[in-house]
Design an enzyme around this catalytic site. Sequence first.
Site, mmCIF file in Angstrom:
data_model
loop_
_atom_site.group_PDB
_atom_site.id
_atom_site.type_symbol
_atom_site.label_atom_id
_atom_site.label_comp_id
_atom_site.label_asym_id
_atom_site.label_seq_id
_atom_site.Cartn_x
_atom_site.Cartn_y
_atom_site.Cartn_z
ATOM 1 N N GLY A 176 -8.246 12.077 14.145
ATOM 2 C CA GLY A 176 -8.330 13.535 14.022
ATOM 3 C C GLY A 176 -6.942 14.127 13.825
ATOM 4 N NE ARG B 131 -11.823 9.817 14.301
ATOM 5 C CZ ARG B 131 -11.925 11.146 14.418
ATOM 6 N NH1 ARG B 131 -12.668 11.838 13.577
ATOM 7 N NH2 ARG B 131 -11.293 11.791 15.377
ATOM 8 C CG ASP C 14 -6.041 5.880 23.613
ATOM 9 O OD1 ASP C 14 -4.802 5.815 23.666
ATOM 10 O OD2 ASP C 14 -6.759 6.160 24.585
ATOM 11 C CB THR D 186 -5.079 13.413 19.775
ATOM 12 O OG1 THR D 186 -6.281 14.029 20.280
ATOM 13 C CG2 THR D 186 -4.396 12.697 20.935
ATOM 14 C CG ASP E 62 -9.210 15.510 22.398
ATOM 15 O OD1 ASP E 62 -9.247 16.634 21.874
ATOM 16 O OD2 ASP E 62 -10.115 14.667 22.276
ATOM 17 C CG ASP F 197 -7.557 11.706 24.318
ATOM 18 O OD1 ASP F 197 -6.482 11.672 23.679
ATOM 19 O OD2 ASP F 197 -8.651 11.440 23.802
ATOM 20 N NE ARG G 282 -15.226 12.197 20.790
ATOM 21 C CZ ARG G 282 -15.170 12.068 19.485
ATOM 22 N NH1 ARG G 282 -16.260 12.237 18.774
ATOM 23 N NH2 ARG G 282 -14.047 11.768 18.871
HETATM 24 O O1 F6P Z 1 -9.815 13.790 19.099
HETATM 25 C C1 F6P Z 1 -9.691 15.094 18.688
HETATM 26 C C2 F6P Z 1 -11.045 15.719 18.504
HETATM 27 O O2 F6P Z 1 -10.838 17.018 18.012
HETATM 28 C C3 F6P Z 1 -11.933 15.747 19.736
HETATM 29 O O3 F6P Z 1 -11.636 16.783 20.629
HETATM 30 C C4 F6P Z 1 -13.284 15.892 19.123
HETATM 31 O O4 F6P Z 1 -14.257 15.366 19.988
HETATM 32 C C5 F6P Z 1 -13.183 15.069 17.873
HETATM 33 O O5 F6P Z 1 -11.808 15.018 17.547
HETATM 34 C C6 F6P Z 1 -13.954 15.630 16.705
HETATM 35 O O6 F6P Z 1 -13.842 14.721 15.659
HETATM 36 P P1 F6P Z 1 -14.323 15.037 14.168
HETATM 37 O O7 F6P Z 1 -13.330 15.964 13.549
HETATM 38 O O8 F6P Z 1 -14.335 13.711 13.513
HETATM 39 O O9 F6P Z 1 -15.666 15.671 14.286
#
Ligand code: F6P
Length: 322
Positions: free
Chosen positions: A13, A74, A105, A127, A129, A131, A173
């Site tokens: 992300g 990804r 991660d 990121t 998050d 996290d 998440r």
């Molecule tokens: O890891 C960052 C994040 O924004 C999370 O908070 C969220 O759950 C996820 O990515 C959303 O991913 P995507 O953009 O692939 O829907």
Amino acid sequence: MSTKCIAVLTSGGDAPGMNAAVRAVVRSALSFGMRVYGVKRGYNGLLHGDIEEMNMRSVSDIMQHGGTALFTARSPEFNTPEGVQKAAEMCRSKGIDGVVVIGGDGSFRGARDLTDAGVKCIGVPGTIDNDIACTDYTIGYDTALNTAMEMIDRIRDTTESHDRCSVVEVMGRRCGDIALHTGIATGAIATLVPEVSYDFQTDIVDRMKAAQATGKKHFIVVVAEGVGHTQELTERIQKETGIESRATILGHVQRGGSPTLRDRVVASRMGYRAVQLLDEGKGNRVVALKGENIVDFDITEALNMPRTFDEELYRISARLSI
Ligand code: F6P
């Protein structure tokens, strides 16, 4: 042996501030006398040779923009032993002996595998998050917090006008850091995070009723994405309290926008450190912020560290929201 030709990519992300990290990597590498390549769309670009050589001007005027100028993806293909070998061969064919991977991660697991395949990699935590266990801070977190706070302030205006309850879902998440901090900053009556279980009656309904008895008429409940069921929760709050309630899912608005000063500065420092490590001939390291210091860890060790949640701050937040 010091690394002479490196590449930089962003993966997973996106996060505001990634551009400042890319800029720092490119300019630091050039200042160390290295050649440097930008890889488009994360590990996918490495697999398919979507790689171009960068110069000082390649990264001009990107720092103030959200997103990532290198694009991101990804890559399921890279997550196989064959994919890793193919990426390592692509690096060898271009003379690339080190890669800076800016991501989370999952991206660091790829960086570890690529290092095992002979290409030294350094991870930089990017990121929203926050996290990643080994670091106090991930690039993008501060911008996301400030965006979420501003959005919730706006929601509060209309919530107040209508004497309503607004349940706002923020990103995260597996990690409640965005929820915890925005919950405090916006005076939420309750904040729900994946790290702490909650009781609907005591932690939400009773708190709202107690506050109502002191004259409070409007409420904000902040919910981390990982807790889920935001719409159902909102309907249940309305049913149990009789207070008209609305759900808002902030979603990807939190991932965009011009990065804050903190994100730009931390990203610049981390990007520089990543190149310094490669210049020292090191690989399989992840850069981290501990307190105000930039440090680094072995990637495998970093991936195995347990993540901690600030339970003390969570308790303080509950005491203040009444
Ligand atoms: O890891 C960052 C994040 O924004 C999370 O908070 C969220 O759950 C996820 O990515 C959303 O991913 P995507 O953009 O692939 O829907």
